[in-house]
Design an enzyme around this catalytic site. Structure first.
Site: not given
Ligand code: NAD
Length: 495
Positions: A184, A259, A293, A392
């Site tokens: 996705k 993650e 992150c 965050e």
């Molecule tokens: P998000 O959680 O809003 O979205 C991430 C992904 O999840 C997107 O593809 C989104 O469409 C999907 N998504 C959203 N709601 C969903 C649901 N209910 N069910 C299934 N999928 C869903 O995150 P964001 O704001 O796009 O990204 C930033 C976050 O990602 C920050 O918290 C950052 O720290 C984290 N991040 C973590 C790592 C790691 O390796 N730990 C790396 C990069 C980013």
């Protein structure tokens, strides 16, 4: 390179799904607009997948997986090697897409693409290993071992911050283990995922082994998590969404790798090389517009050097260049919604008594006003349990904290719901090692940054930063395979 100069890219008007190796629009006509973070202009539209589209992608993966799994791991590795090679050949095109979608500069996008290629080569090589364990038995005439087996279909859900690295981090390990996958794509970086899918198929990946669905989390992510045919969900994104995925996928006992977010401490001791510490603090807090992150969003400074470091930081931040060009220090944040959330959090902190040392506002000059630009923001006079210290923000925002000594620095570093990465700057080996041992984090740096983990190393966090899984590195193989014990008994009398 400015986004305008990137017009040579051959982008689809509507970014489609890739299912069974074919580009396909979602069944409904709805689309999502993908805007350029640098200037707010429309880059393209994105097909908006719903439950049936996701189900069709999962069906394609289910159909393709047994044949893919039957290929020896070495052969799968050879095919994935060709995919990594093709990505290297099209590095410039991929980097330009990443830069266009994120607003980061071309050089940064190239660096990220190189990391994805390195991961591809590393995982392709794992096809020649995929080690199990051979050990002794408690019984005579018996051999015992473990072998790795694929899980079936992997559901991969990713964030947009380092888009091609995020794709590679999940796709290569999932496939080398013999799974088929449904990825996705992040709604803010749809073209990166689409282009990767095209490159992979042109390089010889069999149809159906990697399917890519575009769309929103609530509409396309949720049905993927809930599809009982998906054996493992690997998710990179926010802690709140990770928790809801853990609930949903957990209720059907799917394997889950999470993650998640971080609020990472960057400690500067009174014996540190301050020039080096300030360089790394700036990179940790502001590179990639703080959308890591692993960003260093809490800068903890020992009292004796606090004023010096604060002044050095303020001085250096004033010289940062903000924009999408090579030579700029960082670009815009990914979308207007995230920017609005950041500004609101800064405002709440200000009302709560925080001092905004630099930034704190959207950039509104002619060059930046159409884009999603936040000035590099440095804040002090905040409490360790204030909202801004605990939540965050995923933007170019860092808070300063004054502590009396090393023990206080370590305690404050650990005063967080998160535990992803951490870093300390010190010339004292004892402090470095004590911090490494006791800081609550999955990744620790000494005299470096809070970010910068390498593709062959396991990345992940503790506390609210994850569920204990580690990707990539060889540890990712544990996420994407099951171990099977094998007991081989023989009868020497029957020889
Ligand atoms: P998000 O959680 O809003 O979205 C991430 C992904 O999840 C997107 O593809 C989104 O469409 C999907 N998504 C959203 N709601 C969903 C649901 N209910 N069910 C299934 N999928 C869903 O995150 P964001 O704001 O796009 O990204 C930033 C976050 O990602 C920050 O918290 C950052 O720290 C984290 N991040 C973590 C790592 C790691 O390796 N730990 C790396 C990069 C980013």
């Amino acid at each position: 390179m400015t986004p305008k100069k990137m017009a040579g890219l051959n982008l689809p008007n509507t970014v489609p799904n890739i299912i069974r190796g074919e580009e396909k629009l979602a069944a409904g006509a709805a689309t999502v607009d993908k805007l350029n973070p640098h200037n707010g202009e429309l880059v393209c539209r994105v097909t908006r997948s719903l439950t049936d589209d996701v189900a069709s992608a999962v069906s394609a993966a289910v159909a393709a997986q047994p044949k893919w799994a039957d290929l020896p791991g070495v052969k799968r590795g050879e095919i994935l090697y060709q995919v990594a090679l093709a990505l290297r050949q099209r590095r410039d095109e991929m980097a330009r897409v990443v830069a266009l979608e994120t607003g980061k500069n071309y050089n940064s996008a190239c660096g990220e693409t190189d990391a994805a290629i390195a991961l591809g080569f590393f995982m392709a090589g794992e096809g020649q290993r995929l080690y199990g364990r051979t050990t002794t038995s408690g019984f005579p005439n018996r051999m015992v071992m473990t072998i790795r087996q694929p899980l079936g279909v992997a559901g991969l859900i990713i964030a947009a911050n380092t888009p091609i690295a995020n794709v590679a981090w999940k796709v290569f390990p999932a496939l080398i283990c013999g799974n088929a996958a449904v990825l996705k794509a992040a709604e803010d970086t749809p073209v990166t995922a689409w282009l990767f899918g095209k490159i992979a198929h042109e390089a010889g990946l069999p149809a159906g082994v990697l399917n890519i669905v575009q769309g929103l989390g609530a509409e396309a992510g949720v049905p993927l998590v809930n599809d009982s045919r998906v054996a493992v969900i690997s998710f990179t994104g926010s802690t709140a969404v990770g928790q809801s995925i853990a609930r949903d996928a957990g209720s059907r006992l799917a394997k889950i790798s999470l993650e998640l977010g971080g609020k990472n401490p960057f400690v500067i001791c009174d014996d540190a090389d301050l020039e080096n510490a300030v360089n790394w603090a700036l990179l940790s807090s502001f590179s990639n517009a703080g959308q890591r992150c692993a960003s260093g969003s809490r800068i903890i400074i020992l009292d004796e050097v606090y004023d010096t470091v604060r002044n050095m930081l303020v001085e250096r931040i004033a010289k940062l260049n903000i924009g999408p060009n090579d030579g700029d220090d960082f670009g815009p944040v990914i979308n207007e919604r995230q920017l609005t959330n950041m500004l609101a959090a800064i405002e709440r902190a200000r009302n709560n008594g925080a001092q905004i040392l630099t930034g704190g506002a959207r950039l509104t000059d002619a060059e930046h006003r159409k884009g999603f630009y936040l000035a590099p923001t440095l804040i002090e006079s905040v409490g360790p349990d204030d909202e801004i210290s605990l939540n965050e923000l995923f933007g170019p925002i860092a808070c300063l904290y004054r502590v009396a000594n090393f023990a206080e620095a370590l305690a404050l570093a650990n005063n967080s719901p998160y535990g992803l990465t951490a870093c300390i700057h010190t010339r004292n080996l004892n402090r470095g090692l004590e911090f490494t041992k006791h800081v609550q984090a999955g990744v620790v740096g000494v005299n470096a940054g809070t970010f910068g983990s390498e593709p062959h190393m396991p990345f992940g966090g503790v506390k609210q930063s994850g569920n204990g899984s580690r990707e990539p590195g060889t540890e990712a193989l544990d996420v994407y395979s099951n171990l099977k014990d094998v007991y081989l008994s023989f009868d020497p009398q029957a020889c």
